[in-house]
Write an enzyme that holds these catalytic residues in place. Structure first.
Site, PDB file in Angstrom:
ATOM      1  N   HIS A  68       0.790  -1.229   0.000  1.00  0.00           N
ATOM      2  CA  HIS A  68       0.000   0.000   0.000  1.00  0.00           C
ATOM      3  C   HIS A  68       0.826   1.284   0.000  1.00  0.00           C
ATOM      4  O   HIS A  68       0.491   2.233   0.717  1.00  0.00           O
ATOM      5  CB  HIS A  68      -0.927   0.019   1.233  1.00  0.00           C
ATOM      6  CG  HIS A  68      -1.925  -1.088   1.250  1.00  0.00           C
ATOM      7  ND1 HIS A  68      -2.564  -1.509   2.401  1.00  0.00           N
ATOM      8  CD2 HIS A  68      -2.418  -1.859   0.259  1.00  0.00           C
ATOM      9  CE1 HIS A  68      -3.399  -2.492   2.109  1.00  0.00           C
ATOM     10  NE2 HIS A  68      -3.322  -2.738   0.814  1.00  0.00           N
TER      11      HIS A  68
HETATM   12  C1  LIG Z   1      -0.067  -7.432  -4.721  1.00  0.00           C
HETATM   13  C2  LIG Z   1      -0.960  -6.304  -4.328  1.00  0.00           C
HETATM   14  C3  LIG Z   1      -2.070  -6.551  -3.523  1.00  0.00           C
HETATM   15  C4  LIG Z   1      -2.886  -5.492  -3.132  1.00  0.00           C
HETATM   16  N1  LIG Z   1      -4.059  -5.776  -2.485  1.00  0.00           N
HETATM   17  C5  LIG Z   1      -4.949  -4.785  -2.274  1.00  0.00           C
HETATM   18  C6  LIG Z   1      -6.255  -5.085  -1.793  1.00  0.00           C
HETATM   19  O1  LIG Z   1      -6.623  -6.245  -1.586  1.00  0.00           O
HETATM   20  N2  LIG Z   1      -7.111  -4.044  -1.593  1.00  0.00           N
HETATM   21  C7  LIG Z   1      -6.745  -2.753  -1.816  1.00  0.00           C
HETATM   22  O2  LIG Z   1      -7.546  -1.858  -1.559  1.00  0.00           O
HETATM   23  N3  LIG Z   1      -5.528  -2.450  -2.300  1.00  0.00           N
HETATM   24  C8  LIG Z   1      -4.645  -3.440  -2.574  1.00  0.00           C
HETATM   25  N4  LIG Z   1      -3.444  -3.144  -3.143  1.00  0.00           N
HETATM   26  C9  LIG Z   1      -3.100  -1.722  -3.376  1.00  0.00           C
HETATM   27  C10 LIG Z   1      -3.861  -1.087  -4.526  1.00  0.00           C
HETATM   28  O3  LIG Z   1      -3.992  -1.965  -5.605  1.00  0.00           O
HETATM   29  C11 LIG Z   1      -3.110   0.187  -4.913  1.00  0.00           C
HETATM   30  O4  LIG Z   1      -3.089   1.072  -3.810  1.00  0.00           O
HETATM   31  C12 LIG Z   1      -3.734   0.945  -6.084  1.00  0.00           C
HETATM   32  O5  LIG Z   1      -3.906   0.099  -7.193  1.00  0.00           O
HETATM   33  C13 LIG Z   1      -2.834   2.125  -6.433  1.00  0.00           C
HETATM   34  O6  LIG Z   1      -3.282   2.730  -7.600  1.00  0.00           O
HETATM   35  P1  LIG Z   1      -2.381   3.759  -8.407  1.00  0.00           P
HETATM   36  O7  LIG Z   1      -3.213   4.239  -9.529  1.00  0.00           O
HETATM   37  O8  LIG Z   1      -1.794   4.720  -7.471  1.00  0.00           O
HETATM   38  O9  LIG Z   1      -1.146   2.910  -8.960  1.00  0.00           O
HETATM   39  P2  LIG Z   1      -1.123   1.594  -9.820  1.00  0.00           P
HETATM   40  O10 LIG Z   1      -2.384   0.830  -9.650  1.00  0.00           O
HETATM   41  O11 LIG Z   1       0.140   0.898  -9.490  1.00  0.00           O
HETATM   42  O12 LIG Z   1      -1.115   2.091 -11.336  1.00  0.00           O
HETATM   43  C14 LIG Z   1      -0.044   2.722 -11.947  1.00  0.00           C
HETATM   44  C15 LIG Z   1      -0.089   2.412 -13.430  1.00  0.00           C
HETATM   45  O13 LIG Z   1       0.794   3.270 -14.124  1.00  0.00           O
HETATM   46  C16 LIG Z   1       1.632   2.503 -14.967  1.00  0.00           C
HETATM   47  N5  LIG Z   1       2.894   3.228 -15.062  1.00  0.00           N
HETATM   48  C17 LIG Z   1       3.745   3.492 -14.054  1.00  0.00           C
HETATM   49  N6  LIG Z   1       4.785   4.214 -14.496  1.00  0.00           N
HETATM   50  C18 LIG Z   1       4.583   4.423 -15.815  1.00  0.00           C
HETATM   51  C19 LIG Z   1       5.308   5.112 -16.815  1.00  0.00           C
HETATM   52  N7  LIG Z   1       6.451   5.734 -16.539  1.00  0.00           N
HETATM   53  N8  LIG Z   1       4.817   5.123 -18.073  1.00  0.00           N
HETATM   54  C20 LIG Z   1       3.631   4.509 -18.353  1.00  0.00           C
HETATM   55  N9  LIG Z   1       2.910   3.830 -17.438  1.00  0.00           N
HETATM   56  C21 LIG Z   1       3.382   3.796 -16.185  1.00  0.00           C
HETATM   57  C22 LIG Z   1       1.758   1.177 -14.245  1.00  0.00           C
HETATM   58  O14 LIG Z   1       2.193   0.138 -15.098  1.00  0.00           O
HETATM   59  C23 LIG Z   1       0.349   0.989 -13.739  1.00  0.00           C
HETATM   60  O15 LIG Z   1      -0.491   0.447 -14.721  1.00  0.00           O
HETATM   61  C24 LIG Z   1      -2.583  -4.164  -3.533  1.00  0.00           C
HETATM   62  C25 LIG Z   1      -1.476  -3.914  -4.355  1.00  0.00           C
HETATM   63  C26 LIG Z   1      -0.670  -4.970  -4.755  1.00  0.00           C
HETATM   64  C27 LIG Z   1       0.525  -4.693  -5.635  1.00  0.00           C
END
Ligand SMILES: Cc1cc2nc3c(=O)[nH]c(=O)nc-3n(C[C@H](O)[C@H](O)[C@H](O)COP(=O)(O)OP(=O)(O)OC[C@H]3O[C@@H](n4cnc5c(N)ncnc54)[C@H](O)[C@@H]3O)c2cc1C
Length: 507
Positions: A443
């Site tokens: 997280h």
């Molecule tokens: C294994 C795991 C289990 C989890 N379990 C839970 C759960 O059960 N419940 C819950 O609420 N949360 C859970 N989480 C946390 C939750 O999924 C994340 O907090 C949330 O998805 C974060 O969203 P975000 O948009 O910040 O980042 P992300 O979802 O990580 O999205 C970022 C995106 O940007 C892309 N990206 C990054 N850098 C670049 C770049 N330079 N150029 C182009 N694309 C790029 C990545 O590939 C990705 O697709 C879990 C996370 C993981 C990894």
């Protein structure tokens, strides 16, 4: 974000995703999520040597595909505690109190757990289709030791013991991509490029005018008419700002990046939830150990039923370990499985396990550049468990896990304690075990925090401070980590940001 913004046909969105499609069966099958770890759908990060965890480098999976980490997470849906958001507001983020964000949770959810017909939002939030019998024992165990049952962690009260609601639809994962992007993909004003790794924001006179990305081995450039929105998550968004010359000027100069805009908070304020696994042998053959069979696979493929619909961490407890806290500081996850080392250490026997997790961490870490190579991973320093108070909470969590395991409810299932094992007895021994074994609960947040103080990276409208036409919209903007899992809060942020962008462009 992309789906909401392109509801307006006059807005054109180019979505760049560094990873590929989200079509792997391990993405779709709920119980298979840990099989995505270290695959080509994973950024496969590691922290630097963690000073309070015996110098270990901890593995950090992050989703590298359409849907990001919502395509590989454990699907637990938790809004968080009202006090989390009221705390954001008290930190100077007008418009982010619980009363302000609640309508966005309601907007994003299609909750069939609270309404048989669902509540109408894009993201399906429902009860698990198949709950393991040991998970029922966990709920009974909690009741036996006086922890009240909670039928809805997203309802009036977060505390207590209950089954998690999950982001699934018809027994399959329902990611941010399934909920939002897929229904919008046919819009002519939305272009999605996969395997397009953004490497730099193109800036002219403190205004973001485009983005540079690597695709097929070549550097490409896209110019924007309105704005650039970074949504790379808590590791990659600050990295991209730093690579673009936006960040602490002294740090940038040391890393040989020409500073364009001195913003000292970029990459600071990293927060995460550390967890440790307490695992037992089960004397009954009822866990997920035998879930991986042809018959269960067919049951899932044909009927979307059976143990493969499990999200592994099926139930949990939220509680306060001391008086005077305004929200829980401990979350206990429970699963009918041996989940040690991210599930990568596999055992053939039937097992069950607890995951005591510190959800009100005081420790702060950072993301910084390791090199100017645009495709290199940044340095991640989580600084987990840097205070005694944090250690106390998680030691109590291990004790609580053992107390639960020794109830009458677990009597028919409890075999030997495998992890840490009965030889680990007093608080010092438990603390040593935690330093040797704690891992991330996945997280990370906070590295481009919103606010108004000198370390704030974005303002409460998520605009990068001191820049024009540049926003960050992802988990990195959270000023403080919520007391619960972070997927729902991230999607809420995106829903709210979409409204703010609409308002700002009208204004
Ligand atoms: C294994 C795991 C289990 C989890 N379990 C839970 C759960 O059960 N419940 C819950 O609420 N949360 C859970 N989480 C946390 C939750 O999924 C994340 O907090 C949330 O998805 C974060 O969203 P975000 O948009 O910040 O980042 P992300 O979802 O990580 O999205 C970022 C995106 O940007 C892309 N990206 C990054 N850098 C670049 C770049 N330079 N150029 C182009 N694309 C790029 C990545 O590939 C990705 O697709 C879990 C996370 C993981 C990894």
């Amino acid at each position: 974000m992309a789906a909401r913004l392109t509801e307006n046909p006059n807005v054109r969105v180019l979505l760049l995703e560094a990873g590929g499609a989200d079509t792997a069966k391990e993405v779709r099958i709920p119980a298979a999520f840990s099989k995505l770890f270290k695959s080509n759908c994973d950024w496969n990060y590691s922290t630097e040597e963690e000073p309070y965890l015996n110098g270990r480098r901890l593995y950090w999976p992050r989703g590298k595909m359409i849907g990001g980490s919502s395509s590989m997470n454990a699907m637990i849906y938790i809004r968080g505690n009202p006090a989390d958001y009221d705390g954001w507001k008290r930190l100077g983020n007008e418009g982010w109190g619980f009363a302000d964000v609640l309508p966005y949770f309601e907007k994003l959810e299609n909750r069939s757990a609270s309404e048989p017909q669902g509540t109408g939002g894009p993201l399906n939030v429902c009860d698990l289709r198949c709950v393991n019998e040991i998970t029922r024992a966990f709920l009974a165990a909690a009741e036996e030791i006086g922890i009240p049952a909670n039928r809805d962690f997203n309802g009036a009260k977060q505390e207590g013991a209950g089954l998690y609601q999950v982001t699934q639809k018809n027994g399959s994962r329902h990611s941010a991509s399934d909920a939002y992007l897929k229904p919008a993909r046919r819009r002519s004003n939305l272009a999605v490029l996969t395997r397009a790794h953004a490497t730099r924001v193109v800036i002219e006179s403190h205004r973001a005018v485009g983005i540079e990305y690597v695709r097929g081995g070549a550097i490409q450039r896209a110019r924007v008419e309105r704005e650039v929105i970074l949504a790379g998550g808590a590791v990659n968004s600050p990295q991209l700002l730093l690579l673009s010359g936006i960040g602490p000027a002294d740090e940038l100069s040391r890393a040989s990046v020409h500073p364009i805009h001195d913003l000292p908070g970029v990459g600071k304020n990293l927060q995460d939830h550390p967890m440790v696994s307490v695992g037992y042998l089960s004397t009954k053959p009822v866990s997920l150990a035998s879930a991986e069979s042809l018959s269960n696979f067919l049951k899932w493929v044909i009927f979307k039923q059976g143990p493969l619909t499990s999200n592994v961490a099926e139930a949990g407890i939220f509680l306060r370990t001391r008086e005077g806290l305004d929200a829980p500081d401990l979350q206990m996850l429970f699963g009918p499985a041996y989940y040690v080392n991210h599930g990568l250490d596999r055992r053939k026997e039937h097992c069950f396990g607890f995951g005591p997790t510190l959800i009100a961490p005081e420790s702060r870490g950072s993301i910084s550049l390791r090199s100017t190579n645009l495709l290199d991973a940044p340095a991640i320093r989580a600084n987990y468990l840097s205070t005694d108070a944090e250690m106390r909470v998680i030691v109590e969590g291990v004790r609580l896990a053992r107390q639960l395991a020794h109830t009458m409810a677990f009597q028919p299932y409890r075999g030997d304690e495998l992890h840490p094992g009965a030889h680990v007895k007093n608080n010092d021994e438990i603390a040593a075990f935690i330093r040797a074994e704690a891992q991330t609960l996945y997280h990370p947040v906070g590295t481009c925090k919103m606010g108004t103080d000198t370390l704030a990276v974005v303002d409460p409208r998520l605009r990068v401070r001191g820049m024009q036409a540049l926003r960050v919209v992802d988990a990195s903007v959270m000023p403080r980590i919520p007391a619960g899992n972070t997927n729902a809060p991230t999607i809420m942020i995106a829903e709210k940001a979409a409204d703010m962008i609409r308002e700002d462009s009208n204004g």
